[in-house]
Enzyme design. Structure first.
Site, PDB file in Angstrom:
ATOM      1  N   GLY A   1      -3.938 -25.696  47.205  1.00 32.19           N
ATOM      2  CA  GLY A   1      -3.629 -25.597  45.652  1.00 32.19           C
ATOM      3  C   GLY A   1      -2.161 -26.271  45.473  1.00 32.19           C
TER       4      GLY A   1
ATOM      5  N   SER B   1      -1.510 -29.089  43.991  1.00 32.10           N
ATOM      6  CA  SER B   1      -1.337 -30.078  43.191  1.00 32.10           C
ATOM      7  C   SER B   1      -0.529 -29.654  41.960  1.00 32.10           C
ATOM      8  CB  SER B   1      -2.789 -30.708  42.473  1.00 32.10           C
ATOM      9  OG  SER B   1      -3.644 -29.583  41.822  1.00 32.10           O
TER      10      SER B   1
ATOM     11  N   ASN C   1      -1.717 -20.978  49.100  1.00 28.92           N
ATOM     12  CA  ASN C   1      -1.350 -20.870  47.817  1.00 28.92           C
ATOM     13  C   ASN C   1      -2.644 -20.897  46.649  1.00 28.92           C
ATOM     14  OD1 ASN C   1       0.432 -21.098  45.252  1.00 28.92           O
ATOM     15  ND2 ASN C   1      -0.542 -23.067  45.089  1.00 28.92           N
TER      16      ASN C   1
ATOM     17  N   TYR D   1      -8.487 -10.178  40.393  1.00 26.34           N
ATOM     18  CA  TYR D   1      -7.311 -11.062  40.572  1.00 26.34           C
ATOM     19  C   TYR D   1      -6.621  -9.989  41.482  1.00 26.34           C
ATOM     20  CZ  TYR D   1      -3.502 -14.208  40.492  1.00 26.34           C
ATOM     21  OH  TYR D   1      -2.506 -15.366  40.732  1.00 26.34           O
TER      22      TYR D   1
ATOM     23  N   ALA E   1      -7.627  -7.236  43.081  1.00 25.80           N
ATOM     24  CA  ALA E   1      -8.038  -6.875  44.327  1.00 25.80           C
ATOM     25  C   ALA E   1      -7.863  -8.221  45.396  1.00 25.80           C
ATOM     26  CB  ALA E   1      -9.692  -6.835  43.944  1.00 25.80           C
TER      27      ALA E   1
ATOM     28  N   LYS F   1      -5.583 -10.434  45.551  1.00 29.73           N
ATOM     29  CA  LYS F   1      -4.356 -10.457  46.013  1.00 29.73           C
ATOM     30  C   LYS F   1      -3.826  -9.511  47.083  1.00 29.73           C
ATOM     31  CE  LYS F   1      -3.232 -14.431  44.040  1.00 29.73           C
ATOM     32  NZ  LYS F   1      -3.088 -15.602  44.835  1.00 29.73           N
TER      33      LYS F   1
ATOM     34  N   ILE G   1       5.873 -16.504  36.339  1.00 29.84           N
ATOM     35  CA  ILE G   1       6.463 -17.952  36.625  1.00 29.84           C
ATOM     36  C   ILE G   1       5.968 -18.993  35.609  1.00 29.84           C
ATOM     37  CG2 ILE G   1       6.910 -19.647  38.437  1.00 29.84           C
ATOM     38  CD1 ILE G   1       7.993 -16.834  39.338  1.00 29.84           C
TER      39      ILE G   1
END
Length: 243
Positions: A8, A10, A89, A154, A156, A158, A187
């Protein structure tokens, strides 16, 4: 040729990590992407602008065959290359209340984050063990540490990666391989672009969103020889957002 792979890579945090690993640690960076080749080319240009080198690799981390084929082909054409750093990532978010969450929204988020970690890391792990050096860094999230409503899938995914980080760290530590997780909060990135920053800043003690480069600075440190005695850790970078 010493290399780092960033999945990931890009856009957003991934792009910042790619550029930082090339700039600060001198790695040839493998920039993984799935959809947006133009964005990956921008990342590569950013690396080259600082005097670094990189390669763009297209594959879906959730697809075991695609991962194996892409990485095997790259290895066979670069026999002199040594992968030292893996940054997991790649991740997607498909937010919504759990009671209305479709099976596809659940599975795709889990597959990208958790199975993606497995497919990529497992491909390289025996090589890292044989060379007796490696840095594996998993990008999780504040959602994986404290849970976020509307992000059960999400959170779960992570949180699963958090557990995998701690377990794998203990398996490979004797071979000078560290495994750590970085948990960003809010972020500036595509993933937070549609959020109400003005309102959310009220929840953040630092009173601002973080920048991708700040996360990249932390990842670069963990990827360096300086961090050899740090393993199995989850390092939060969130401006003070804790439950």
């Amino acid at each position: 040729m010493k290399c780092a792979l960033v999945t990931g890579g890009s856009r957003g945090i991934g792009r910042a990590i790619c550029i930082k690993l090339a700039q600060e640690l001198g790695y040839h960076v493998l920039i993984n992407f799935q959809h947006n080749e133009d964005a990956a080319k921008v990342t590569l240009a950013g690396i080259e602008a600082t005097g670094g080198t990189g390669t763009i690799l297209k594959f879906d981390v959730a697809d075991h065959a695609a991962v194996t084929n892409a990485l095997s082909q790259w290895e066979s054409s670069h026999p002199e290359a040594v992968i030292e750093v893996i940054v997991n990532n790649a991740g997607i978010a498909k937010d919504g209340l759990f009671m209305w969450m479709s099976s596809e929204d659940w599975s795709s988020v889990i597959n990208t984050t958790v199975n993606g970690f497995y497919h990529v890391t497992q491909f390289f792990i025996q090589k890292l063990l044989r060379q007796r050096y490696g840095r594996i860094i998993n990008i999780i999230s504040v959602s994986g540490v404290k849970g976020t409503p509307g992000q059960t899938n999400y959170s779960a995914a992570k949180a699963a990666l958090l557990g995998a980080t701690k377990a794998l760290a203990q398996e490979v530590a004797k071979r000078n391989i560290t495994v750590n997780a970085v948990a960003p909060g809010f972020i500036h990135s595509d993933m937070t672009a549609n959020m109400d920053e003005k309102e959310l800043k009220k929840l953040i003690p630092a009173n601002r969103f973080g920048e991708p480069e700040e996360v990249a600075d932390l990842v670069s440190f963990l990827a360096s020889p300086k961090a050899g005695y740090i393993t199995g850790e989850v390092i939060n970078i969130n401006g003070g957002v804790y439950s």
